[in-house]
Structure formats: structure tokens, C-alpha cells
Design a protein around this motif. Structure first.
Motif, PDB file in Angstrom:
ATOM      1  N   GLU A  53     -21.551  -2.964  39.887  1.00  0.00           N
ATOM      2  CA  GLU A  53     -21.212  -1.750  39.140  1.00  0.00           C
ATOM      3  C   GLU A  53     -19.696  -1.576  39.063  1.00  0.00           C
ATOM      4  N   ARG A  54     -19.014  -1.891  40.160  1.00  0.00           N
ATOM      5  CA  ARG A  54     -17.550  -1.842  40.178  1.00  0.00           C
ATOM      6  C   ARG A  54     -16.960  -2.805  39.159  1.00  0.00           C
ATOM      7  N   ASP A  55     -17.520  -4.016  39.091  1.00  0.00           N
ATOM      8  CA  ASP A  55     -17.009  -5.013  38.156  1.00  0.00           C
ATOM      9  C   ASP A  55     -17.162  -4.539  36.705  1.00  0.00           C
ATOM     10  N   GLU A  56     -18.260  -3.857  36.422  1.00  0.00           N
ATOM     11  CA  GLU A  56     -18.499  -3.348  35.066  1.00  0.00           C
ATOM     12  C   GLU A  56     -17.436  -2.322  34.664  1.00  0.00           C
ATOM     13  N   ILE A  57     -17.148  -1.358  35.542  1.00  0.00           N
ATOM     14  CA  ILE A  57     -16.160  -0.323  35.191  1.00  0.00           C
ATOM     15  C   ILE A  57     -14.747  -0.898  35.230  1.00  0.00           C
TER      16      ILE A  57
ATOM     17  N   GLN B 121     -13.850  -3.902  34.291  1.00  0.00           N
ATOM     18  CA  GLN B 121     -13.664  -4.601  33.028  1.00  0.00           C
ATOM     19  C   GLN B 121     -13.376  -3.600  31.902  1.00  0.00           C
ATOM     20  N   LEU B 122     -14.132  -2.507  31.862  1.00  0.00           N
ATOM     21  CA  LEU B 122     -13.903  -1.478  30.839  1.00  0.00           C
ATOM     22  C   LEU B 122     -12.551  -0.810  31.025  1.00  0.00           C
ATOM     23  N   PHE B 123     -12.162  -0.562  32.272  1.00  0.00           N
ATOM     24  CA  PHE B 123     -10.877   0.058  32.592  1.00  0.00           C
ATOM     25  C   PHE B 123      -9.723  -0.816  32.098  1.00  0.00           C
ATOM     26  N   GLU B 124      -9.804  -2.114  32.387  1.00  0.00           N
ATOM     27  CA  GLU B 124      -8.749  -3.031  31.975  1.00  0.00           C
ATOM     28  C   GLU B 124      -8.704  -3.181  30.458  1.00  0.00           C
ATOM     29  N   ARG B 125      -9.861  -3.214  29.822  1.00  0.00           N
ATOM     30  CA  ARG B 125      -9.913  -3.312  28.358  1.00  0.00           C
ATOM     31  C   ARG B 125      -9.311  -2.065  27.720  1.00  0.00           C
ATOM     32  N   ARG B 126      -9.684  -0.898  28.242  1.00  0.00           N
ATOM     33  CA  ARG B 126      -9.153   0.358  27.705  1.00  0.00           C
ATOM     34  C   ARG B 126      -7.633   0.417  27.853  1.00  0.00           C
ATOM     35  N   ASN B 127      -7.126   0.006  29.002  1.00  0.00           N
ATOM     36  CA  ASN B 127      -5.676   0.003  29.209  1.00  0.00           C
ATOM     37  C   ASN B 127      -4.981  -0.959  28.257  1.00  0.00           C
TER      38      ASN B 127
ATOM     39  N   ASN C  85     -11.941   3.301  43.728  1.00  0.00           N
ATOM     40  CA  ASN C  85     -11.084   2.363  44.439  1.00  0.00           C
ATOM     41  C   ASN C  85     -11.715   0.991  44.204  1.00  0.00           C
ATOM     42  N   PHE C  86     -11.080   0.176  43.384  1.00  0.00           N
ATOM     43  CA  PHE C  86     -11.665  -1.109  43.010  1.00  0.00           C
ATOM     44  C   PHE C  86     -11.818  -2.053  44.204  1.00  0.00           C
ATOM     45  N   LYS C  87     -10.996  -1.900  45.228  1.00  0.00           N
ATOM     46  CA  LYS C  87     -11.082  -2.789  46.395  1.00  0.00           C
ATOM     47  C   LYS C  87     -12.289  -2.454  47.271  1.00  0.00           C
TER      48      LYS C  87
END
Length: 93
Positions: free
Chosen positions: A14-18, A20-26, A81-83
Motif C-alpha cells: 500500500e505504501r508503494d502504491e501511494i 508512486q502516485l506521490f512521486e508522479r504528482r510531484n 512516512n515512506f520508510k
């Protein structure tokens, strides 16, 4: 004053999914800073992709909040917190 509280966590998948979206949005937001409407085709693609990505991003938060029943606050927002995969509620007091 900002207050922070860990209210839950998500799975690594689930973390990996958000993430990826976070990085794409940025990335799209950075592209929007340099792209002008003069390039109409590319500009329209960017606007469409930004809308799609923002919708998927918000959808993820909505789904996870419902699944895990995180507490919220009208004066706050959740962050991840992605970590550690922890969900943090940040509020203004």
C-alpha cells in the motif's frame, strides 16, 4: 503550533502504491511550472494526467482511511512516512 500523532500504518504494498502516485504528482507539478499553454497538445495531456493522478491519490487516502479507520481532525491532514509505513496525523492547534 503543529501537533503530530501516529494514527496507524499501511502495508509495504500500500505504501508503494501511494509513493508512486506521490512521486508522479510531484513530477507533474514540476512540469506544470515550465510548460506553457502555447504547446496545446502537451498542455492538455498534462492537465488531464494531473487530474487523473490527483484523483487516484485522493482515492488511495479515502480507501485506506475507510479500511483502517484512522482518526482525523478538521484542522489537520494525514501524511505517510515512506520508510516506516506509518500514517501521521498533523494538526494545527
Amino acid at each position: 503550533m503543529e501537533m503530530t500523532q501516529v494514527v496507524g500504518s499501511v502495508s509495504p504494498e500500500e505504501r508503494d502504491e501511494i509513493q508512486q502516485l506521490f512521486e508522479r504528482r510531484n513530477g507533474l507539478n514540476e512540469l506544470a511550472k515550465i510548460l506553457t499553454p502555447d504547446n496545446e497538445v502537451l498542455y492538455e495531456k498534462l492537465v488531464k494526467d494531473m487530474g487523473y493522478t490527483s484523483s487516484k491519490f485522493q482515492g488511495w487516502w479515502d480507501r485506506m482511511a475507510e479500511k483502517y479507520q484512522w482518526p482525523g481532525d478538521d484542522n489537520g491532514h494525514w501524511e505517510i512516512n515512506f520508510k516506516t509505513c506509518e500514517i501521521i496525523l498533523k494538526t494545527q492547534s
